[in-house]
Scaffold this motif. Structure first.
Motif, mmCIF file in Angstrom:
data_model
loop_
_atom_site.group_PDB
_atom_site.id
_atom_site.type_symbol
_atom_site.label_atom_id
_atom_site.label_comp_id
_atom_site.label_asym_id
_atom_site.label_seq_id
_atom_site.Cartn_x
_atom_site.Cartn_y
_atom_site.Cartn_z
ATOM 1 N N VAL A 41 15.557 1.023 -17.672
ATOM 2 C CA VAL A 41 16.637 0.483 -16.837
ATOM 3 C C VAL A 41 17.842 1.429 -16.888
ATOM 4 N N ASP A 42 18.045 2.045 -18.065
ATOM 5 C CA ASP A 42 19.143 3.006 -18.193
ATOM 6 C C ASP A 42 18.798 4.391 -17.659
ATOM 7 N N GLY A 43 17.607 4.547 -17.101
ATOM 8 C CA GLY A 43 17.262 5.813 -16.454
ATOM 9 C C GLY A 43 16.532 6.814 -17.330
ATOM 10 N N GLY A 44 16.105 6.421 -18.549
ATOM 11 C CA GLY A 44 15.406 7.353 -19.440
ATOM 12 C C GLY A 44 13.905 7.348 -19.219
ATOM 13 N N ASP A 45 13.232 8.433 -19.675
ATOM 14 C CA ASP A 45 11.773 8.507 -19.602
ATOM 15 C C ASP A 45 11.150 7.934 -20.872
ATOM 16 N N VAL A 46 9.895 7.472 -20.736
ATOM 17 C CA VAL A 46 9.248 6.793 -21.853
ATOM 18 C C VAL A 46 7.771 7.147 -21.902
ATOM 19 N N LEU A 47 7.259 7.298 -23.126
ATOM 20 C CA LEU A 47 5.806 7.376 -23.321
ATOM 21 C C LEU A 47 5.399 6.195 -24.193
ATOM 22 N N VAL A 48 4.433 5.404 -23.724
ATOM 23 C CA VAL A 48 4.021 4.202 -24.452
ATOM 24 C C VAL A 48 2.568 4.308 -24.881
ATOM 25 N N LEU A 49 2.332 4.168 -26.168
ATOM 26 C CA LEU A 49 0.975 4.064 -26.693
ATOM 27 C C LEU A 49 0.811 2.668 -27.255
ATOM 28 N N MET A 50 -0.005 1.894 -26.620
ATOM 29 C CA MET A 50 -0.140 0.501 -27.013
ATOM 30 C C MET A 50 -1.596 0.115 -26.867
ATOM 31 N N PRO A 51 -2.135 -0.668 -27.779
ATOM 32 C CA PRO A 51 -3.543 -1.025 -27.618
ATOM 33 C C PRO A 51 -3.749 -1.872 -26.374
ATOM 34 N N THR A 52 -4.988 -1.913 -25.927
ATOM 35 C CA THR A 52 -5.366 -2.770 -24.818
ATOM 36 C C THR A 52 -4.918 -4.195 -25.111
ATOM 37 N N GLY A 53 -4.338 -4.821 -24.128
ATOM 38 C CA GLY A 53 -3.901 -6.198 -24.326
ATOM 39 C C GLY A 53 -2.530 -6.297 -24.968
ATOM 40 N N GLY A 54 -1.938 -5.166 -25.274
ATOM 41 C CA GLY A 54 -0.650 -5.170 -25.952
ATOM 42 C C GLY A 54 0.499 -5.611 -25.057
ATOM 43 N N GLY A 55 0.305 -5.472 -23.764
ATOM 44 C CA GLY A 55 1.366 -5.887 -22.840
ATOM 45 C C GLY A 55 2.083 -4.711 -22.200
ATOM 46 N N LYS A 56 1.300 -3.733 -21.776
ATOM 47 C CA LYS A 56 1.903 -2.540 -21.187
ATOM 48 C C LYS A 56 2.484 -2.809 -19.798
ATOM 49 N N SER A 57 1.812 -3.657 -19.008
ATOM 50 C CA SER A 57 2.247 -3.792 -17.610
ATOM 51 C C SER A 57 3.697 -4.261 -17.472
ATOM 52 N N LEU A 58 4.086 -5.229 -18.309
ATOM 53 C CA LEU A 58 5.462 -5.720 -18.205
ATOM 54 C C LEU A 58 6.474 -4.610 -18.406
ATOM 55 N N CYS A 59 6.089 -3.594 -19.184
ATOM 56 C CA CYS A 59 7.018 -2.518 -19.526
ATOM 57 C C CYS A 59 7.499 -1.757 -18.299
ATOM 58 N N TYR A 60 6.675 -1.715 -17.250
ATOM 59 C CA TYR A 60 7.181 -1.073 -16.027
ATOM 60 C C TYR A 60 7.465 -2.091 -14.921
ATOM 61 N N GLN A 61 6.755 -3.228 -14.956
ATOM 62 C CA GLN A 61 6.986 -4.193 -13.884
ATOM 63 C C GLN A 61 8.411 -4.750 -13.920
ATOM 64 N N ILE A 62 8.873 -5.082 -15.115
ATOM 65 C CA ILE A 62 10.211 -5.679 -15.178
ATOM 66 C C ILE A 62 11.311 -4.686 -14.813
ATOM 67 N N PRO A 63 11.313 -3.461 -15.365
ATOM 68 C CA PRO A 63 12.362 -2.537 -14.907
ATOM 69 C C PRO A 63 12.243 -2.190 -13.424
ATOM 70 N N ALA A 64 11.021 -2.190 -12.885
ATOM 71 C CA ALA A 64 10.878 -1.916 -11.448
ATOM 72 C C ALA A 64 11.587 -2.996 -10.638
ATOM 73 N N ILE A 65 11.503 -4.223 -11.141
ATOM 74 C CA ILE A 65 12.178 -5.321 -10.443
ATOM 75 C C ILE A 65 13.690 -5.247 -10.673
ATOM 76 N N ALA A 66 14.057 -4.929 -11.901
ATOM 77 C CA ALA A 66 15.476 -4.967 -12.270
ATOM 78 C C ALA A 66 16.276 -3.847 -11.598
ATOM 79 N N ARG A 67 15.657 -2.678 -11.446
ATOM 80 C CA ARG A 67 16.380 -1.555 -10.841
ATOM 81 C C ARG A 67 16.319 -1.620 -9.316
ATOM 82 N N GLU A 68 17.228 -0.914 -8.700
ATOM 83 C CA GLU A 68 17.207 -0.788 -7.240
ATOM 84 C C GLU A 68 15.967 0.003 -6.827
ATOM 85 N N GLY A 69 15.396 -0.333 -5.676
ATOM 86 C CA GLY A 69 14.324 0.474 -5.117
ATOM 87 C C GLY A 69 12.943 -0.010 -5.523
#
Ligand code: ADP
Ligand code: ZN
Length: 608
Positions: A41-69
């Motif tokens: 949300v603050d504009g930084g880049d991220v690399l996420v290593l998380m096991p399957t089922g860990g909840g990776k999708s929310l990590c981009y879905q929510i900021p995509a909604i929260a940010r403009e565009g």
């Protein structure tokens, strides 16, 4: 299929916590989702290593909604985009995808809504993204972030390498001000380094989440009668569940699927030799229905994003711990209880060693393969916690006992096998390392077979010295000696056993050995709890499932897109009486509350 262009409105919330609760219906973030999200949300880049089922999708879905565009998600499998978009639409999120399966007019309409800023999330395959027309379109848009899913596909080391991923660096050069997030469940350092360099993520914050999948119960049993063992397992624990059964050969997948169908299960085969239509049909049924069992070779599974797979069973031993972990990891992505079940025996070891011996590749490569197989065998034979051993294999610390694997739940008896091992090894030595297990056991037990007479093995000093153990006990001793590398299998000689260097101290009496006690009861592995609590109202549970199925069918989506098993289980347990109670269930956001609470509340009322 629902229309990808059918527009919902953009979600107007900006606060991640509010989006989590009101759109997704979850009370709290799982660490470190919140940190990942605020970095983006603050504009930084991220690399996420998380096991399957860990909840990776929310990590981009929510900021995509929260940010403009619009948030642009790069995902390798076209076949799965539809499901992801369907699931978001159920939540009232405006999501869509562009790929080669869409008609021209549909594409046109989607592009228009993108230009008008009506879309929260856009899914693209990498090959689509790098097309000049797509890049031109993206330059016109206000983009909130780029998410690169399955980022390990950029790595040439891995088996999922996709050449198109190599071009994704273009995002860094063409859109330098748009934050990027790369996500993967593959955690080894080599892959990670390659992702960083190929995607220019040197300045990205890295979030590395442990490998553990606590909801998966690991169970490994001795193979006695594999079909019956499997049948018992399915009947006792997974009567109506979706699951995957892995076999080594194509023929075996088909035979097993046919046999299970005769036993009353809905089982379908899947392997690379089936025509593509049958494969697609079987995969679609697995994804869209609730109780389909897929019997597959390892050709099945990559990118299968089905959250409610309740078990993964192996009828043959995987070649490496890595593949075992990846395959079993397809169970229980929704975090609900799931089983990883494996049966194996000495024959598996012999067969795999043979395949490796005959495989192409350098001697060095073969040695590395043997080494990895030995680690897998070690996992099968250990008497301590399986999860602890698995995680240690991936260099991760964990408690000594997990409480959710067969050896923790049902501790294995061990016995001092030193003397038995010495007898077994000397029988191998005295018969010149030329015979297989069955004959060696005949020697030890002093059987008067034709072969014994022929080779005059009744004259050996080891003849008849092993009468205190029965055949199964001796087989167990030999299996463990092979698995632990004291003996090797000579494949040129039809499975003759050979002594390895390692057995010297044992033969000389300088070393003791503890062996597993294989008991009949353990071989079947004690029944574990199903995902359902004991005191659940089964009638209600089934009625809720039926209600979910009807909604799913009407909308052409898989049932879990309506509600996950976890939400349904909470419904059956808590039996909400009104919409405000219903809204407290995990996974019930505002949109689902509005759409479904009435019907499900009625089902609950009826049950009362
Ligand atoms: P991954 O992509 O890492 O395999 P998913 O994003 O599919 O995992 O998430 C796995 C499951 O966990 C999904 O059922 C998802 O809805 C659920 N989940 C994710 N984050 C949360 C959370 N904060 N609270 C509750 N459930 C969550
Ligand atoms: Zn354990």
């Amino acid at each position: 299929m629902s229309n990808p262009a059918a527009g919902s409105k953009k979600v107007l919330m900006k606060d991640p916590q509010q989006i989590l609760q009101h759109v997704f219906g979850f009370p709290d973030f799982r660490a470190p989702q919140d940190e990942i999200i605020s970095t983006l949300v603050d504009g930084g880049d991220v690399l996420v290593l998380m096991p399957t089922g860990g909840g990776k999708s929310l990590c981009y879905q929510i900021p995509a909604i929260a940010r403009e565009g619009v948030g642009v998600v790069i995902s390798p499998l076209i076949a799965l985009m539809q499901n992801q978009v369907d699931a978001l639409k159920q939540l009232g999120v405006s999501a869509t995808f562009l790929n080669s399966t869409l008609a021209f007019e549909t594409v046109h309409r989607i592009e228009q809504s993108l230009r008008q800023g009506e879309v929260d999330l856009l899914y693209l395959a990498p090959e689509r993204l790098v097309q000049p027309a797509t890049l031109a379109l993206l330059r016109e848009l206000d983009i909130s972030l780029f998410a690169i899913d399955e980022a390990h596909c950029v790595s040439q080391w891995g088996h999922d390498f996709r050449a198109d991923y190599l071009h994704l660096n273009i995002l860094a050069t063409e859109f330098p001000s748009v934050p990027r997030i790369a996500l993967t469940a593959t955690a080894d350092i080599r892959t990670r380094t390659e992702i960083v360099s190929r995607l220019s993520l040197d300045d990205a914050r890295q979030f590395i989440v442990g490998f553990d999948r606590p909801n998966i119960r690991y169970r490994i049993a001795l193979k006695t009668n594999p079909r019956q063992q499997l049948l018992q397992f399915l009947k006792n624990e997974h009567r109506n569940d979706a699951g995957i059964i892995y076999c080594l050969s194509r023929r075996k997948t088909e035979e097993t699927a046919t046999w299970l169908s005769q036993q009353g299960f809905e089982a379908l085969p899947y392997h690379a030799g089936l025509d593509s239509e049958t494969r697609a049909k079987n995969q679609a049924r697995f994804l869209n229905e609730e109780s389909i069992i897929i019997v597959a070779t390892i050709a099945f599974g990559m990118g299968i994003d089905k959250p409610d797979v309740r078990f993964v069973a192996h009828l043959d031993l995987p070649k490496t711990v890595e593949s075992y972990y990846q395959e079993t990891g397809r169970a229980g992505r929704d975090g609900e209880a799931a089983n990883a079940w494996l049966v194996y025996g000495l024959q598996d070891v012999i067969k795999l060693r043979q395949m490796m011996e005959n495989s192409e590749g350098s001697d060095e490569h073969k040695r590395a393969e043997q080494h990895r197989l030995n680690a897998m065998l070690g996992l099968c034979e250990i008497t301590s916690c399986r999860r602890h051993a698995l995680l240690r294999y991936f260099d991760e610390d964990s408690p000594e006992r997990c409480g959710n694997c067969d050896t923790c739940i049902d501790p294995v008896d061990t016995w001092d096998g030193t003397e038995a091992a010495q007898k077994a090894l000397s029988a191998v030595f005295r018969t010149d390392q030329r015979f297989g297990v069955n004959h060696l056991i005949d020697v030890l037990q002093g059987s008067k077979t034709e072969k014994i007479r022929q080779f005059e093995h009744d004259k050996l000093s080891t003849f008849g010295i092993g009468q205190t153990l029965d055949i199964n006990q001796w087989r167990s001793v030999f299996r463990q000696l092979v698995a632990r590398g004291y003996l090797s299998v000579d494949l040129e000689r039809y499975g003759a056993l050979r002594l390895e260097q390692k057995c010297r101290p044992l033969l000389k009496g300088e070393q003791q050995i503890e062996l597993r006690r294989d008991s009949g009861k353990k071989a079947v592995a004690r029944q574990t709890k199903t995902p359902l609590p004991e005191d659940i109202n089964v009638g209600l549970w089934e009625a809720l499932r039926e209600c979910r199925r009807l909604f799913a069918e009407a909308q052409g989506v898989p049932p879990y897109v309506i509600f996950h098993d976890k939400t349904l289980r909470e419904m059956a347990e808590q039996m909400p009486q009104n919409t405000s109670e219903f809204g407290l269930l995990t996974g019930v956001g505002e949109r689902k509350l509005e759409k479904y609470s009435e019907a499900f509340l009625a089902v609950i009322q009826e049950a009362l």
